[in-house]
Every structure is written in structure tokens, then in C-alpha cells.
Design an enzyme around this catalytic site. Structure first.
Site, PDB file in Angstrom:
ATOM      1  N   ALA A  18      17.213  31.775  -6.974  1.00  0.00           N
ATOM      2  CA  ALA A  18      17.419  32.450  -5.689  1.00  0.00           C
ATOM      3  C   ALA A  18      17.102  33.943  -5.727  1.00  0.00           C
ATOM      4  O   ALA A  18      16.240  34.428  -4.990  1.00  0.00           O
ATOM      5  CB  ALA A  18      18.842  32.212  -5.215  1.00  0.00           C
ATOM      6  N   GLU A  42      10.567  31.668 -15.943  1.00  0.00           N
ATOM      7  CA  GLU A  42      11.652  30.729 -15.693  1.00  0.00           C
ATOM      8  C   GLU A  42      11.707  29.735 -16.849  1.00  0.00           C
ATOM      9  O   GLU A  42      10.718  29.074 -17.150  1.00  0.00           O
ATOM     10  CB  GLU A  42      11.441  30.003 -14.366  1.00  0.00           C
ATOM     11  N   CYS A  52      23.933  24.932  -5.326  1.00  0.00           N
ATOM     12  CA  CYS A  52      25.135  24.487  -4.622  1.00  0.00           C
ATOM     13  C   CYS A  52      25.027  23.028  -4.177  1.00  0.00           C
ATOM     14  O   CYS A  52      26.035  22.369  -3.940  1.00  0.00           O
ATOM     15  CB  CYS A  52      25.392  25.364  -3.405  1.00  0.00           C
ATOM     16  N   ARG A  79       0.871  32.262  -3.552  1.00  0.00           N
ATOM     17  CA  ARG A  79       1.093  33.588  -2.973  1.00  0.00           C
ATOM     18  C   ARG A  79       0.853  34.687  -4.005  1.00  0.00           C
ATOM     19  O   ARG A  79       1.372  35.785  -3.896  1.00  0.00           O
ATOM     20  CB  ARG A  79       2.508  33.683  -2.407  1.00  0.00           C
ATOM     21  N   ASP A 307      23.721  35.772  -9.874  1.00  0.00           N
ATOM     22  CA  ASP A 307      24.955  35.460 -10.608  1.00  0.00           C
ATOM     23  C   ASP A 307      25.148  36.286 -11.866  1.00  0.00           C
ATOM     24  O   ASP A 307      26.193  36.185 -12.504  1.00  0.00           O
ATOM     25  CB  ASP A 307      24.973  33.972 -10.981  1.00  0.00           C
ATOM     26  N   ASN A 329      20.557  35.308  -2.708  1.00  0.00           N
ATOM     27  CA  ASN A 329      19.409  35.444  -1.808  1.00  0.00           C
ATOM     28  C   ASN A 329      19.375  36.812  -1.136  1.00  0.00           C
ATOM     29  O   ASN A 329      18.303  37.405  -0.967  1.00  0.00           O
ATOM     30  CB  ASN A 329      19.439  34.329  -0.762  1.00  0.00           C
ATOM     31  N   TYR A 450      36.747  28.747  23.386  1.00  0.00           N
ATOM     32  CA  TYR A 450      37.791  27.724  23.506  1.00  0.00           C
ATOM     33  C   TYR A 450      37.344  26.612  24.446  1.00  0.00           C
ATOM     34  O   TYR A 450      36.807  26.860  25.530  1.00  0.00           O
ATOM     35  CB  TYR A 450      39.102  28.303  24.042  1.00  0.00           C
ATOM     36  N   TRP A 458      45.131  28.555  21.437  1.00  0.00           N
ATOM     37  CA  TRP A 458      45.234  29.580  20.395  1.00  0.00           C
ATOM     38  C   TRP A 458      44.630  29.005  19.124  1.00  0.00           C
ATOM     39  O   TRP A 458      45.175  28.071  18.541  1.00  0.00           O
ATOM     40  CB  TRP A 458      46.692  29.980  20.146  1.00  0.00           C
TER      41      TRP A 458
END
Length: 479
Positions: A18, A42, A52, A79, A307, A329, A450, A458
Site C-alpha cells: 500500500a 518487493e 485486510c 506506468r 506499517d 495508502n 434519521y 436519538w
């Protein structure tokens, strides 16, 4: 006439998930390949994926691994990013502005120079220093490669007994994943209740829900040893490679739990061995320290994100290690913008996180009681019971909200929510209020949406705010 071309700069990125690839991609948007060369290393097989999502892939909710990948290596290379997979950076030479990298498959090493460096090495699962921790069938789950290795084990295991060590986010999510795969699951937890990111009284609600799903919860128990042996039930080929060292159970001080697979869910640590060896500044939690532009403190041409860094907690004012993809990110966007010639900052976090175990939603933001005590804050604490919808509307489900407000000032300090459908994302109301520095009293006037299908008149968060504000006023009136 002497016509000299300006030398293009080289950006080296360590880490292909990320933060690293967001930084590389954003820098490329702002500077073309004629101005900036980008080399990214990498050590795994994948880039730009959702860590995640791994528990939901393991559990079968996500059926295709590739759906977790936001951008493939081929897309990055298209790219003009020189992405080198299965390549691990093993040394930083800060004086020479170069990195040493090793091909994981061949062992071949080489040096690559840089003008600008991004460190996005992530975090690593905590693997306890005890006998058997490295045995076959014992898994940490942090990367897509880790998830694939765990799935390979599950598919090659005839036994159906799983032990999860630890009951934080990963532990709870992996327990659900293993239940979904038909395993008998025991969670061994060192704390008094699961989800230590919550206060124990809220963690108790998670405990009850997990046991209701058939998960055996063992609290106040610390694993001291992982038992191994060839056993003959699974992973035979790998067992032979490791000399028969495969898991068959875990041991606590007074009990033994048989296991065909063990998942470590006891948290992660910043992966900063490289940075430490190079003398870069680390914080109290072992993460790299950066300024608001995500530049490593004291180093003009080095940035870090994800991280592997510590970030400012806007509520406590202290640096914390909070490993979340949302932050990673954002860090990458900030880093890439600054490297590309723009200007961006990352102001900090309030510690918002949401998770689930089956249909139970778990959320928190801000400080827990022990966090507030640690930084010397006095506070009022309230807990309320409400429902996700108007009580008369079909399928309204119960919800518990706990709120901490600073003594006398009423400043919001933290919120925890446990409930069924519609509970978890309500924490975002509190996250915005924390970021804005609002008091509980100010929250009571928030103009929230609401209608009976969505909330009581509430909202539960505002009910908690009313109660917290009243408690603060009560302490003021008593002097």
C-alpha cells in the site's frame, strides 16, 4: 555549443504494497519517466493488495485471491515503474545513497543507487520465541504470500483442529475464517478478554459472541510451547523436509490443546531491522519516526510510510504504532506528492478501527481507559444500550456504546461500539468528533440523519454523548 541534459533522479522504493506503491504511483503521476526513474523492490510475489482482506479470503467469503489485488506488477510496469519482485533489500548505505538487494530465488546480490528513498517495509507478525514456533503448520498472516501458505496448509491437512494464539483483530478474524472452513477452533488469549483494543467490559461482549459461534475461548492463558511431531495426519512432504517438525498442539502453563494448524494472532511489529541497522530514528514502539511530510526525521532524501512507521495520536499527543491499510495508502499519497514536487502532510490519527466476528460488529476510536490513565488524563466513562433502528422497526438489533470524556472539560476522548448490523460504522461519527476536538456536549447537537430504518430518533452515539455530558456537568456542579 555545449547542450547538457539535466540528469533524471532515481527514486528507490522498498516494499511493494500500500504505502510503497501508492508513493511510487503518485510520484509517477507528477513526474514522467524523463524526469524521475522509479525502482521498487518487493520480496514477495504480489503488489498493491488488501492485507485486510486476507481473513475473508481464507474463510471463503472472497473466493478469488486476485480480487484482493488492486494493481498488478504488470500494471505498475506499464506506468514505467521498474518493479522487481522476489527481491529483498538487505542493507542501506546512507552515506553512499544506495541499497543492497538480494534475489530471493537465486541469492544474487547487487547495489542500486538512489537520489530519493522510500521505506515501506510494513510489519511482521510477532512469532513467539519458544520451542516449535517455526514448525510446519504454524502460520503468521500478514502478507498475501502468508495467506496462500496458510490455505495450502488447510488444504493439505486431514485433521480439523485449529488453535489461534491471540485474540486481537487478526486472531478474531482468523478464528471466524477457520470456523467457516469447518475447523474446531480454540483461541488462546493472554488477556482477560478478547480484543485488547477495547476495554475489558466491552471485550466481554465479544467473548460471549465468539462462544456463541462455537469458538472455544481460553482467556488469561499464555502459550509457553508449541508441540511438534510427525503425527502422520498432514503435511507429510513438508514434514520430511523439516525433519518431522510439524505442529501437533500448544501448551499453556496448565493445559495442552491439540492442533493440526496454529495461527499466530498476537499482533505485529514494525519491520524496521534495515532502518535500525542503518541508524535511522525509531520510536518507542520500534517504528520509524517521520515529520508531517512523512520524511524520516533528520534525513532530507528519505521518506517512510505504512506499517513500519509511528504516527501522531491526535488525542493523546503521543506517537503510536497503528498498522492499518487506510493510513498506509494516505502515507503513500503524501510521500509521492512531496517527491513529485508538490506539498502534502499527514497530520495524525485518532486510532479508528472496525472489525467483525460473523455478524457481531466491533469498533473503536480514540483512547481506552488504560490509554487515558497512561497519559495522565482524568475522564468520565459511560456505557449505554440502544438499538440500530427505531425499536418498533423490523430487525432492530441491540448495540452497546461506551464513551470517555475528559473530566471537567468534557472533551471527547474515545468511543467503543459492539453490536450487530449497523453498529460498526457508527464509530465514524466519533472519529470526526475526535478529530475536530469536540466535547460530548457539542456532540449532542450534531445534525445526524434519521429515519426509523436507520436509527432511533436519538442515535446511539448521541445517547452516549448526552449521558457523558450530563456526567461531566454533574462533576462540575459538585466542584
Amino acid at each position: 555549443m555545449n547542450m547538457s541534459r539535466t540528469r533524471r533522479e532515481r527514486l528507490v522504493v522498498i516494499g511493494g504494497d500500500a504505502a510503497g506503491m501508492s508513493a511510487a504511483s503518485q510520484a509517477r503521476r507528477l513526474k514522467g519517466p524523463d524526469e524521475l526513474e522509479i525502482v521498487a523492490f518487493e520480496r514477495g510475489h504480489f503488489t498493491s493488495y488488501s492485507a485486510c482482506g486476507i481473513p475473508y479470503w481464507v474463510g471463503g467469503d472472497v473466493t478469488d485471491r486476485d480480487r484482493l489485488i488492486a494493481r498488478t506488477p504488470e500494471e505498475h510496469r506499464a506506468r514505467d515503474i521498474d518493479l522487481r519482485l522476489r527481491t529483498e533489500v538487505t542493507e542501506l548505505d546512507l552515506d553512499g545513497q544506495r541499497v543492497r538487494a538480494r534475489d530471493v530465488d537465486t541469492g544474487e546480490e547487487s547495489w542500486t543507487s538512489y537520489d530519493k528513498l522510500v521505506i515501506a517495509t510494513g510489519a511482521r507478525p510477532i512469532r513467539p520465541d519458544m520451542p516449535g514456533a517455526d514448525a510446519a503448520g504454524v502460520h503468521g498472516v500478514q502478507t498475501l504470500d502468508d495467506g496462500q501458505a496458510l490455505l495450502d496448509t488447510l488444504e493439505g491437512t486431514r485433521g480439523r483442529r485449529a488453535v489461534v494464539v491471540g485474540a486481537g483483530y487478526i486472531g478474531v478474524e482468523m478464528a471466524e475464517a477457520l470456523i467457516n472452513r469447518g475447523y474446531d477452533v480454540t483461541v488462546v488469549n493472554r488477556g482477560s478478554e478478547p480484543m485488547s483494543t477495547l476495554d475489558p467490559d466491552m471485550g466481554c461482549l465479544v467473548h460471549e459472541a465468539m462462544e456463541g459461534l462455537g469458538i472455544t475461548m481460553v482467556n488469561d492463558a499464555e502459550v509457553t510451547k508449541i508441540l511438534t511431531g510427525d503425527g502422520g495426519t498432514s503435511l507429510l512432504e513438508r514434514s520430511r523436509e523439516l525433519g518431522g517438525s510439524r505442529v501437533r498442539g500448544v501448551v499453556t502453563r496448565d493445559r495442552e490443546f491439540p492442533a493440526d494448524v496454529v495461527v499466530l494472532g498476537i499482533g505485529v511489529r514494525p519491520e524496521t531491522a534495515l532502518a535500525k541497522a542503518a541508524g535511522l530514528p525509531l520510536g518507542p514502539h520500534g517504528g520509524l519516526l517521520t515529520d508531517r511530510s512523512m520524511r524520516v526525521r533528520g534525513h532530507e532524501n528519505i521518506w517512510a510510510g505504512g506499517d513500519c512507521v509511528e504516527v501522531l495520536d491526535l488525542v493523546s499527543g503521543q506517537d503510536r504504532h497503528i498498522p492499518l491499510g487506510t493510513h498506509a495508502n494516505k502515507h503513500g499519497q503524501v510521500i509521492g506528492t512531496n517527491i513529485g514536487g508538490g506539498y502534502a502532510t499527514f497530520p495524525g490519527v485518532v486510532g479508528t478501527a472496525v472489525s467483525k466476528v460473523c455478524d457481531l460488529e466491533i469498533a473503536r476510536t480514540g483512547l481506552r481507559e488504560k490509554d487515558a490513565h497512561r497519559v495522565g488524563l482524568r475522564f468520565e466513562s459511560v456505557t449505554i444500550e440502544s438499538t440500530s433502528r427505531a425499536g418498533y422497526y423490523p430487525n432492530a438489533s441491540p448495540m452497546t456504546v461506551k464513551m470517555l470524556a475528559e473530566h471537567r472539560t468534557g472533551r471527547l476522548l474515545g468511543v467503543q461500539i459492539v453490536g450487530r448490523e449497523g453498529a460498526g460504522k457508527r464509530v465514524d461519527i466519533a472519529a470526526v468528533a475526535l478529530t475536530a476536538g469536540m466535547t460530548a456536549e457539542q456532540m449532542t447537537t450534531l445534525d445526524l440523519g434519521y429515519a426509523p430504518p436507520f436509527s432511533p430518533v436519538w442515535d446511539p452515539v448521541l445517547v452516549a454523548a448526552r449521558k457523558a455530558a450530563a456526567q461531566v456537568r454533574g462533576t462540575l456542579s459538585r466542584g
